[in-house]
Enzyme design. Structure first.
Site, PDB file in Angstrom:
ATOM      1  N   CYS A   1      25.507 -10.561  33.191  1.00 14.57           N
ATOM      2  CA  CYS A   1      26.749 -10.005  32.681  1.00 14.57           C
ATOM      3  C   CYS A   1      27.905 -10.471  33.567  1.00 14.57           C
ATOM      4  O   CYS A   1      27.845 -10.356  34.788  1.00 14.57           O
ATOM      5  CB  CYS A   1      26.649  -8.487  32.689  1.00 14.57           C
ATOM      6  SG  CYS A   1      28.215  -7.625  32.550  1.00 14.57           S
ATOM      7  N   GLU A   2      28.956 -10.997  32.962  1.00 17.65           N
ATOM      8  CA  GLU A   2      30.072 -11.521  33.750  1.00 17.65           C
ATOM      9  C   GLU A   2      30.932 -10.414  34.362  1.00 17.65           C
ATOM     10  O   GLU A   2      31.726 -10.679  35.264  1.00 17.65           O
ATOM     11  CB  GLU A   2      30.942 -12.442  32.911  1.00 17.65           C
ATOM     12  CG  GLU A   2      31.714 -11.773  31.810  1.00 17.65           C
ATOM     13  CD  GLU A   2      32.563 -12.755  31.017  1.00 17.65           C
ATOM     14  OE1 GLU A   2      33.654 -12.364  30.603  1.00 17.65           O
ATOM     15  OE2 GLU A   2      32.133 -13.914  30.812  1.00 17.65           O
ATOM     16  N   HIS A   3      30.773  -9.176  33.908  1.00 14.56           N
ATOM     17  CA  HIS A   3      31.593  -8.094  34.437  1.00 14.56           C
ATOM     18  C   HIS A   3      31.063  -7.536  35.754  1.00 14.56           C
ATOM     19  O   HIS A   3      31.845  -7.167  36.630  1.00 14.56           O
ATOM     20  CB  HIS A   3      31.692  -6.962  33.409  1.00 14.56           C
ATOM     21  CG  HIS A   3      32.322  -7.397  32.122  1.00 14.56           C
ATOM     22  ND1 HIS A   3      31.896  -6.938  30.891  1.00 14.56           N
ATOM     23  CD2 HIS A   3      33.328  -8.270  31.875  1.00 14.56           C
ATOM     24  CE1 HIS A   3      32.625  -7.508  29.942  1.00 14.56           C
ATOM     25  NE2 HIS A   3      33.494  -8.318  30.508  1.00 14.56           N
ATOM     26  N   HIS A   4      29.725  -7.470  35.880  1.00 24.23           N
ATOM     27  CA  HIS A   4      29.134  -6.914  37.095  1.00 24.23           C
ATOM     28  C   HIS A   4      28.135  -7.865  37.752  1.00 24.23           C
ATOM     29  O   HIS A   4      27.592  -7.539  38.807  1.00 24.23           O
ATOM     30  CB  HIS A   4      28.404  -5.596  36.772  1.00 24.23           C
ATOM     31  CG  HIS A   4      29.291  -4.563  36.154  1.00 24.23           C
ATOM     32  ND1 HIS A   4      29.384  -4.373  34.788  1.00 24.23           N
ATOM     33  CD2 HIS A   4      30.149  -3.675  36.708  1.00 24.23           C
ATOM     34  CE1 HIS A   4      30.240  -3.408  34.531  1.00 24.23           C
ATOM     35  NE2 HIS A   4      30.729  -2.970  35.665  1.00 24.23           N
TER      36      HIS A   4
ATOM     37  N   GLN B   1      27.249 -10.639  25.857  1.00 31.33           N
ATOM     38  CA  GLN B   1      26.292 -10.889  24.776  1.00 31.33           C
ATOM     39  C   GLN B   1      26.985 -11.412  23.522  1.00 31.33           C
ATOM     40  O   GLN B   1      26.433 -12.262  22.808  1.00 31.33           O
ATOM     41  CB  GLN B   1      25.516  -9.608  24.464  1.00 31.33           C
ATOM     42  CG  GLN B   1      24.407  -9.809  23.439  1.00 31.33           C
ATOM     43  CD  GLN B   1      23.581  -8.558  23.236  1.00 31.33           C
ATOM     44  OE1 GLN B   1      23.429  -7.745  24.148  1.00 31.33           O
ATOM     45  NE2 GLN B   1      23.043  -8.380  22.049  1.00 31.33           N
TER      46      GLN B   1
ATOM     47  N   HIS C   1      21.048  -3.959  28.949  1.00 30.59           N
ATOM     48  CA  HIS C   1      22.003  -4.366  29.981  1.00 30.59           C
ATOM     49  C   HIS C   1      21.852  -3.495  31.222  1.00 30.59           C
ATOM     50  O   HIS C   1      22.011  -2.267  31.144  1.00 30.59           O
ATOM     51  CB  HIS C   1      23.438  -4.264  29.440  1.00 30.59           C
ATOM     52  CG  HIS C   1      23.728  -5.248  28.353  1.00 30.59           C
ATOM     53  ND1 HIS C   1      24.609  -6.300  28.517  1.00 30.59           N
ATOM     54  CD2 HIS C   1      23.243  -5.360  27.083  1.00 30.59           C
ATOM     55  CE1 HIS C   1      24.663  -7.006  27.393  1.00 30.59           C
ATOM     56  NE2 HIS C   1      23.846  -6.451  26.515  1.00 30.59           N
TER      57      HIS C   1
ATOM     58  N   CYS D   1      23.810  -3.216  33.622  1.00 28.34           N
ATOM     59  CA  CYS D   1      25.069  -2.567  33.991  1.00 28.34           C
ATOM     60  C   CYS D   1      25.227  -1.215  33.295  1.00 28.34           C
ATOM     61  O   CYS D   1      25.989  -0.365  33.761  1.00 28.34           O
ATOM     62  CB  CYS D   1      26.268  -3.469  33.691  1.00 28.34           C
ATOM     63  SG  CYS D   1      26.418  -3.960  31.963  1.00 28.34           S
TER      64      CYS D   1
END
Length: 199
Positions: free
Chosen positions: A88-91, A129, A157, A159
């Site tokens: 995941c690019e956010h976390h 995703q 996920h 996250c």
């Protein structure tokens, strides 16, 4: 850019730079990077990160082009339950699950192993995703130029599971359809086939 390669050989200078950054992170969170269990962790983490992001250095379209064959077959081809592992690019935490992909050939078929390879190319990047689904769909559609393409991804996920809302059993489903799969009857046939146990 290589069509695909399994990156078990690493650029020494890049690996060392990433290793140094992991050492600083471990130190900043309050751990002793010199204790027995952590001495080799920065190097292992650097190699793991380079492996998990090797998709930036691969060309998904070239993978498909390397195994395209002229063939008159024009019925649906489905590969389901393709394992997906991404970050995941956010976390920068993992998300993982399965992809189900179908296409209807238009004069060419592709070697079956190439479709899971395309999934890996896009999954081995920092992702969401939704974009992963779109990237796979558009690559297959633009390269194979089939009569239709369908992609469905189901993923969990970390996250959402390890932090934040901490929901252990949630699954996210994304989908994309092009060409003949935009017709409800073709789409329904695909969805029925990926949800059934044919073995």
């Amino acid at each position: 850019m290589s069509p695909y390669q399994n990156l078990e050989e690493y650029n020494i200078s890049i690996t060392n730079e990433v290793k140094d950054r992991f050492s600083k992170i471990i130190d900043e969170i309050g751990e002793d990077v010199n204790r027995d269990g952590l001495q080799k962790t920065p190097e292992r983490a650097a190699k793991a990160m380079l492996f998990l992001t090797q998709g930036y250095r691969q060309d998904a379209a070239e993978i498909l082009k390397s195994a395209m064959f002229k063939e008159d077959y024009d019925d649906m081809v489905i590969i389901k339950d393709i394992e997906v592992y991404s970050l995941c690019e956010h976390h920068m935490l993992p998300f993982f699950g399965k992809a189900h992909i179908a296409y209807i050939p238009n004069g060419h078929i592709v070697g079956l192993s190439k479709i899971p390879r395309v999934v890996d190319v896009f999954a081995r990047r920092l992702q969401v995703q939704e974009r992963l689904t779109h990237d796979i769909l558009e690559c297959l559609n633009d390269t194979l130029k089939p009569k239709g393409v369908a992609v469905v991804i189901e993923a969990s996920h970390m996250c959402m599971m390890m932090r934040g809302v901490q929901k252990q059993n949630s699954v996210t489903t994304t989908s994309g359809f092009r060409g003949q799969f935009e017709k409800i009857e073709t789409r329904n046939e695909f969805l029925k086939l990926i949800s059934s146990d044919l073995s």
